[in-house]
Design a protein around this motif. Sequence first.
Motif, mmCIF file in Angstrom:
data_model
loop_
_atom_site.group_PDB
_atom_site.id
_atom_site.type_symbol
_atom_site.label_atom_id
_atom_site.label_comp_id
_atom_site.label_asym_id
_atom_site.label_seq_id
_atom_site.Cartn_x
_atom_site.Cartn_y
_atom_site.Cartn_z
ATOM 1 N N LYS A 127 -14.702 -2.213 1.356
ATOM 2 C CA LYS A 127 -13.825 -1.869 1.019
ATOM 3 C C LYS A 127 -11.950 -2.453 1.884
ATOM 4 N N TYR B 195 -9.078 -3.357 -1.117
ATOM 5 C CA TYR B 195 -7.616 -3.393 -0.233
ATOM 6 C C TYR B 195 -6.611 -4.396 -0.114
ATOM 7 N N ARG C 273 -5.489 8.082 2.137
ATOM 8 C CA ARG C 273 -7.078 7.747 1.714
ATOM 9 C C ARG C 273 -7.933 6.567 2.605
ATOM 10 N N VAL C 274 -7.420 5.447 2.501
ATOM 11 C CA VAL C 274 -7.524 4.363 3.060
ATOM 12 C C VAL C 274 -7.851 5.053 4.789
ATOM 13 N N ASP D 24 0.244 7.847 -0.449
ATOM 14 C CA ASP D 24 -0.720 8.082 -0.511
ATOM 15 C C ASP D 24 -2.064 7.735 -0.559
ATOM 16 N N GLU D 25 -1.756 6.128 -0.375
ATOM 17 C CA GLU D 25 -3.294 5.871 -0.586
ATOM 18 C C GLU D 25 -3.604 5.184 1.134
ATOM 19 N N ILE E 77 -6.432 -5.568 -3.649
ATOM 20 C CA ILE E 77 -5.179 -4.619 -4.747
ATOM 21 C C ILE E 77 -3.650 -5.061 -4.056
ATOM 22 N N ILE F 208 0.829 -0.955 -0.008
ATOM 23 C CA ILE F 208 -0.379 -0.027 -0.077
ATOM 24 C C ILE F 208 1.461 1.498 0.386
ATOM 25 N N LYS F 209 0.506 2.264 -0.860
ATOM 26 C CA LYS F 209 1.571 3.275 -1.212
ATOM 27 C C LYS F 209 0.743 4.461 -0.321
#
Length: 124
Positions: A111, A115, A55-56, A51-52, A118, A48-49
């Motif tokens: 959600k 994730y 948001r998460v 910036d993510e 992902i 998970i980056k």
Amino acid sequence: MPRAKEYRLKVNDVVKQLKAVRQIGRNNQRLIDVMQDDLRNILDSPYIKPDEVARVSESFTAIIENSLDTMDFIDEILSSDYLKMSDAERAEILKEKELESKEMVSNVTTKTRRYKDIISFRKM
């Protein structure tokens, strides 16, 4: 006899309220469990980056805040003579809040699954 019917209806409304509150409590517990377990795993994942992560976190925080607002509203409804409501009206509002809490759980589950997918995809 009309008095007995009135009493039965009143008891039935109170039972509906209790069931709705119990289900909302269960749904909130599910949200807490997801936040403690699944969300922590998602946020700690190297897949998970940065910036993510923000948001998460914001997404899940909004859901939890909504859940807490719902609990505050329920407390207000149950602890006061909220707008001079009848038990039937109170039960109806609680049922609506129960449906909203089920929707929150569904949203969090979706959600979380997204994730996790992902992360799995990025691991490949």
